[in-house]
Write a protein that holds these residues in place. Structure first.
Motif, PDB file in Angstrom:
ATOM      1  N   LYS A  28      46.079 105.794  14.906  1.00 50.12           N
ATOM      2  CA  LYS A  28      46.506 105.924  16.292  1.00 50.12           C
ATOM      3  C   LYS A  28      45.430 106.614  17.131  1.00 50.12           C
ATOM      4  O   LYS A  28      45.204 106.260  18.286  1.00 50.12           O
ATOM      5  N   MET A  29      44.753 107.601  16.525  1.00 48.58           N
ATOM      6  CA  MET A  29      43.686 108.306  17.224  1.00 48.58           C
ATOM      7  C   MET A  29      42.534 107.354  17.550  1.00 48.58           C
ATOM      8  O   MET A  29      42.002 107.374  18.657  1.00 48.58           O
ATOM      9  N   ARG A  30      42.161 106.514  16.597  1.00 51.50           N
ATOM     10  CA  ARG A  30      41.088 105.545  16.844  1.00 51.50           C
ATOM     11  C   ARG A  30      41.467 104.575  17.961  1.00 51.50           C
ATOM     12  O   ARG A  30      40.637 104.219  18.798  1.00 51.50           O
ATOM     13  N   GLU A  31      42.717 104.133  17.958  1.00 48.48           N
ATOM     14  CA  GLU A  31      43.183 103.230  19.016  1.00 48.48           C
ATOM     15  C   GLU A  31      43.150 103.920  20.378  1.00 48.48           C
ATOM     16  O   GLU A  31      42.781 103.312  21.378  1.00 48.48           O
ATOM     17  N   ALA A  32      43.544 105.197  20.409  1.00 51.68           N
ATOM     18  CA  ALA A  32      43.534 105.939  21.670  1.00 51.68           C
ATOM     19  C   ALA A  32      42.108 106.161  22.175  1.00 51.68           C
ATOM     20  O   ALA A  32      41.865 106.152  23.380  1.00 51.68           O
ATOM     21  N   GLU A  33      41.172 106.350  21.249  1.00 51.48           N
ATOM     22  CA  GLU A  33      39.782 106.557  21.644  1.00 51.48           C
ATOM     23  C   GLU A  33      39.149 105.286  22.194  1.00 51.48           C
ATOM     24  O   GLU A  33      38.300 105.352  23.081  1.00 51.48           O
ATOM     25  N   THR A  34      39.533 104.126  21.669  1.00 49.47           N
ATOM     26  CA  THR A  34      38.942 102.870  22.124  1.00 49.47           C
ATOM     27  C   THR A  34      39.741 102.193  23.229  1.00 49.47           C
ATOM     28  O   THR A  34      39.309 101.158  23.741  1.00 49.47           O
ATOM     29  N   GLU A  35      40.850 102.755  23.606  1.00 50.68           N
ATOM     30  CA  GLU A  35      41.699 102.184  24.658  1.00 50.68           C
ATOM     31  C   GLU A  35      40.942 102.164  25.987  1.00 50.68           C
ATOM     32  O   GLU A  35      40.271 103.133  26.344  1.00 50.68           O
ATOM     33  N   PRO A  36      41.029 101.068  26.743  1.00 51.39           N
ATOM     34  CA  PRO A  36      40.336 101.036  28.042  1.00 51.39           C
ATOM     35  C   PRO A  36      40.955 102.041  29.009  1.00 51.39           C
ATOM     36  O   PRO A  36      42.167 102.273  28.991  1.00 51.39           O
ATOM     37  N   HIS A  37      40.127 102.645  29.840  1.00 59.71           N
ATOM     38  CA  HIS A  37      40.622 103.671  30.748  1.00 59.71           C
ATOM     39  C   HIS A  37      40.321 103.350  32.208  1.00 59.71           C
ATOM     40  O   HIS A  37      40.225 104.254  33.027  1.00 59.71           O
ATOM     41  N   GLU A  38      40.197 102.088  32.530  1.00 59.27           N
ATOM     42  CA  GLU A  38      39.994 101.709  33.919  1.00 59.27           C
ATOM     43  C   GLU A  38      41.263 102.003  34.722  1.00 59.27           C
ATOM     44  O   GLU A  38      42.366 101.755  34.267  1.00 59.27           O
ATOM     45  N   GLY A  39      41.097 102.559  35.888  1.00 60.42           N
ATOM     46  CA  GLY A  39      42.228 102.866  36.752  1.00 60.42           C
ATOM     47  C   GLY A  39      42.880 104.208  36.464  1.00 60.42           C
ATOM     48  O   GLY A  39      43.845 104.576  37.116  1.00 60.42           O
ATOM     49  N   LYS A  40      42.377 104.939  35.495  1.00 60.40           N
ATOM     50  CA  LYS A  40      42.931 106.250  35.163  1.00 60.40           C
ATOM     51  C   LYS A  40      41.953 107.336  35.600  1.00 60.40           C
ATOM     52  O   LYS A  40      40.747 107.103  35.672  1.00 60.40           O
ATOM     53  N   ARG A  41      42.505 108.503  35.866  1.00 61.95           N
ATOM     54  CA  ARG A  41      41.638 109.652  36.098  1.00 61.95           C
ATOM     55  C   ARG A  41      40.956 110.018  34.785  1.00 61.95           C
ATOM     56  O   ARG A  41      41.430 109.655  33.718  1.00 61.95           O
ATOM     57  N   ILE A  42      39.864 110.747  34.866  1.00 63.43           N
ATOM     58  CA  ILE A  42      39.119 111.125  33.667  1.00 63.43           C
ATOM     59  C   ILE A  42      40.011 111.910  32.712  1.00 63.43           C
ATOM     60  O   ILE A  42      40.021 111.663  31.505  1.00 63.43           O
ATOM     61  N   THR A  43      40.777 112.852  33.254  1.00 66.70           N
ATOM     62  CA  THR A  43      41.629 113.663  32.393  1.00 66.70           C
ATOM     63  C   THR A  43      42.777 112.852  31.795  1.00 66.70           C
ATOM     64  O   THR A  43      43.193 113.099  30.669  1.00 66.70           O
ATOM     65  N   GLU A  44      43.282 111.878  32.540  1.00 69.74           N
ATOM     66  CA  GLU A  44      44.384 111.049  32.036  1.00 69.74           C
ATOM     67  C   GLU A  44      43.982 110.227  30.825  1.00 69.74           C
ATOM     68  O   GLU A  44      44.807 109.946  29.948  1.00 69.74           O
ATOM     69  N   SER A  45      42.733 109.836  30.738  1.00 70.84           N
ATOM     70  CA  SER A  45      42.295 109.038  29.597  1.00 70.84           C
ATOM     71  C   SER A  45      42.263 109.858  28.310  1.00 70.84           C
ATOM     72  O   SER A  45      42.280 109.306  27.218  1.00 70.84           O
ATOM     73  N   LEU A  46      42.241 111.197  28.428  1.00 71.46           N
ATOM     74  CA  LEU A  46      42.224 112.073  27.253  1.00 71.46           C
ATOM     75  C   LEU A  46      43.627 112.466  26.781  1.00 71.46           C
ATOM     76  O   LEU A  46      43.771 112.985  25.674  1.00 71.46           O
ATOM     77  N   TRP A  47      44.646 112.242  27.587  1.00 73.36           N
ATOM     78  CA  TRP A  47      46.001 112.665  27.249  1.00 73.36           C
ATOM     79  C   TRP A  47      46.500 112.111  25.919  1.00 73.36           C
ATOM     80  O   TRP A  47      47.074 112.860  25.114  1.00 73.36           O
ATOM     81  N   PRO A  48      46.319 110.816  25.606  1.00 73.68           N
ATOM     82  CA  PRO A  48      46.793 110.321  24.301  1.00 73.68           C
ATOM     83  C   PRO A  48      46.093 110.999  23.125  1.00 73.68           C
ATOM     84  O   PRO A  48      46.709 111.229  22.082  1.00 73.68           O
ATOM     85  N   ILE A  49      44.837 111.351  23.297  1.00 73.63           N
ATOM     86  CA  ILE A  49      44.087 112.015  22.232  1.00 73.63           C
ATOM     87  C   ILE A  49      44.653 113.404  21.984  1.00 73.63           C
ATOM     88  O   ILE A  49      44.861 113.807  20.839  1.00 73.63           O
ATOM     89  N   PHE A  50      44.941 114.146  23.061  1.00 78.38           N
ATOM     90  CA  PHE A  50      45.559 115.465  22.923  1.00 78.38           C
ATOM     91  C   PHE A  50      46.919 115.359  22.251  1.00 78.38           C
ATOM     92  O   PHE A  50      47.269 116.181  21.402  1.00 78.38           O
TER      93      PHE A  50
END
Length: 144
Positions: A28-50
């Motif tokens: 799940k962590m690998r999927e969250a790291e490779t998930e596209p983050h277009e349209g999200k704030r920089i901090t929002e793209s890190l939320w699944p990893i946290f």
């Protein structure tokens, strides 16, 4: 499926019981790291990893301190291999921090006014109907 990263030292007894869950969380962590983050704030793209990091650490914590299902040797191995976050677990053992979502929420240097994150404020102290969302990890209130 790739294995959970670990050193050459063989894991202690009981590893085979927790390995499938840890591998699933690692996937799940690998999927969250490779998930596209277009349209999200920089901090929002890190939320699944946290969130996944919190789940993995809470899993080890619950197995050792609450259910007493793993040995001290296996628990220390998980901390040494950085499978679980020892600093977060140390905070969970203190009164008032049992539900802490991440360490960034209590670091005063990360806020404008030198205070804790808004998710640490008890819901009873906030105005009625206000939706609280942590800037750092997306938590909606970890104060209890």
């Amino acid at each position: 499926m790739p294995k959970v990263r670990r050193s050459r030292k063989p894991p202690p007894d009981g590893w085979e019981l927790i390995e499938p869950t840890l591998e699933e969380l690692e996937q799940k962590m690998r999927e969250a790291e490779t998930e596209p983050h277009e349209g999200k704030r920089i901090t929002e793209s890190l939320w699944p990893i946290f969130k996944i990091h919190h789940q993995k650490t809470r899993y080890i914590y619950d197995l050792f301190y609450r259910r007493k299902a793993i040995s001290r040797e296996l628990y220390d191995y998980c901390l040494k291999e950085k499978i679980a976050d020892s600093n977060l677990i140390a905070k969970w053992k203190k009164a008032g921090y049992e539900n802490l979502c991440c360490l960034r929420c209590i670091q005063t240097r990360d806020t404008n006014f030198g205070t804790n994150c808004i998710c640490r404020v008890p819901k009873s102290k906030l105005e009625e109907g206000r939706i609280v969302e942590c800037v750092h990890c997306g938590c909606r209130g970890c104060s209890g």
